[in-house]
Design an enzyme around this catalytic site. Structure first.
Site, PDB file in Angstrom:
ATOM      1  N   ASN A  26      -6.502  19.123 -17.886  1.00 23.57           N
ATOM      2  CA  ASN A  26      -5.273  19.844 -18.136  1.00 23.57           C
ATOM      3  C   ASN A  26      -5.561  21.276 -17.244  1.00 23.57           C
ATOM      4  OD1 ASN A  26      -3.488  21.819 -19.392  1.00 23.57           O
ATOM      5  ND2 ASN A  26      -4.607  21.941 -21.251  1.00 23.57           N
ATOM      6  N   HIS A  42      -0.977  21.035 -27.701  1.00 24.36           N
ATOM      7  CA  HIS A  42      -2.323  21.886 -27.347  1.00 24.36           C
ATOM      8  C   HIS A  42      -2.464  23.176 -28.070  1.00 24.36           C
ATOM      9  CE1 HIS A  42      -5.173  23.904 -24.968  1.00 24.36           C
ATOM     10  NE2 HIS A  42      -5.634  22.936 -24.439  1.00 24.36           N
TER      11      HIS A  42
HETATM   12  C1  PEP Z   1      -8.246  22.035 -22.925  1.00 26.62           C
HETATM   13  O1  PEP Z   1      -7.462  22.868 -22.481  1.00 26.62           O
HETATM   14  O2  PEP Z   1      -7.685  21.121 -23.359  1.00 26.62           O
HETATM   15  C2  PEP Z   1      -9.660  22.230 -22.728  1.00 26.62           C
HETATM   16  C3  PEP Z   1     -10.524  21.273 -23.326  1.00 26.62           C
HETATM   17  O3  PEP Z   1     -10.127  23.189 -21.798  1.00 26.62           O
HETATM   18  P1  PEP Z   1     -11.823  23.572 -21.606  1.00 26.62           P
HETATM   19  O4  PEP Z   1     -12.219  22.010 -20.983  1.00 26.62           O
HETATM   20  O5  PEP Z   1     -11.643  24.459 -20.338  1.00 26.62           O
HETATM   21  O6  PEP Z   1     -12.392  23.872 -22.906  1.00 26.62           O
END
Ligand code: PEP
Length: 256
Positions: free
Chosen positions: A13, A98
């Site tokens: 993502n 999200h």
């Molecule tokens: C996300 O945005 O879905 C995520 C898991 O971010 P991070 O890996 O930076 O915690």
């Protein structure tokens, strides 16, 4: 992971990062690093990068996704993008629900459900995010929150359409904080969500659905998290912006 029952999927993502030139360069760097992947590899990029990323990934095993879509087919919804528009561009995946959408943009379980159904109707595969806040974990209501979010998001989704859903368990307190859930916490929550899916759709559907973990997954902790029976992959934020780090997670998910 239990690869005998379900597909392992690693999805990046990118959030609001990378312009078109940077997107092209990142995909080009990633292509040789993940070409032998033993799991599905997806990059969910900003809307403005979709066309560039799709072209850069053409003919490779990297698939491209968006990070949101609207539920209407078209209309007066300034700044929104419909599921049909994504489909028409050749974009097969979309993240929905999200926690950053829930936290900063008023996304509610009901609108998540509308988006999920519209995306499925348009023929997209959905990465559906659910997960609790820190205060909710501290109140021991992680299960209730994940069950509620999952049930409302899947309202009206048929068993057949469920095949086009990936669930990402993302504890909000672990996203972008560097604080990872322990592998036991991740395994437990993912197993719990699978139980919710079983209650709704039966055992075969529950066994078949891919449930990722997301929240500060990185090259160092990926193997341990993915070794959990119910963790079938990852949704990766920060670490998906660096090709070697993302590729290391793909490698961890590619083990038999
Ligand atoms: C996300 O945005 O879905 C995520 C898991 O971010 P991070 O890996 O930076 O915690």
């Amino acid at each position: 992971m239990n690869k005998s029952l379900r597909k392992a999927v690693i999805a990046g993502n990118w959030k609001m990062n990378k312009n078109r030139a940077e997107a092209k360069a990142l995909i080009a760097e990633l292509v040789p690093l993940v070409s032998e992947a033993g799991c599905d590899v997806i990059c969910c990029v900003p809307f403005t990068d979709l066309e560039t990323a799709r072209k850069a990934a053409d003919g490779t095993n990297i698939k491209i996704g968006a990070q949101n879509c609207h539920w209407a087919e078209n209309g007066a919804f300034t700044a929104e993008i419909s599921a049909g528009m994504l489909k028409e561009m050749g974009v097969p995946y979309v993240i929905i629900g999200h926690s950053e959408r829930r936290q900063y943009f008023g996304e509610a379980d009901e609108t998540v459900n509308k988006r999920v159904r519209a995306a499925l109707d348009a023929g997209l595969t959905v990465i559906l995010c659910v997960g609790e806040l820190l205060s909710q974990r501290e109140q021991n209501i992680t299960g209730e929150i994940c069950a509620m979010q999952t049930k409302i998001a899947l309202q009206g989704v048929s068993k057949d359409a469920l095949k086009n859903i990936i669930i990402a368990y993302e504890p909000v307190w672990a996203i972008g904080t560097g604080k990872t859930a322990t592998s036991e916490q991740a395994g437990e929550a993912n197993g719990f969500i699978r139980g919710v899916v079983e209650d709704l759709y039966g055992k075969d559907a529950a066994n078949a659905i891919t449930i990722q973990y997301g929240g500060s997954m990185n090259a160092k902790n990926a193997e341990e998290l993915l070794d959990q029976e119910h963790v079938d992959g990852g949704l990766i934020g920060g670490a998906s912006l660096k090709a070697p780090d993302f590729a290391a997670i793909v490698k961890a998910a590619s083990r038999p």
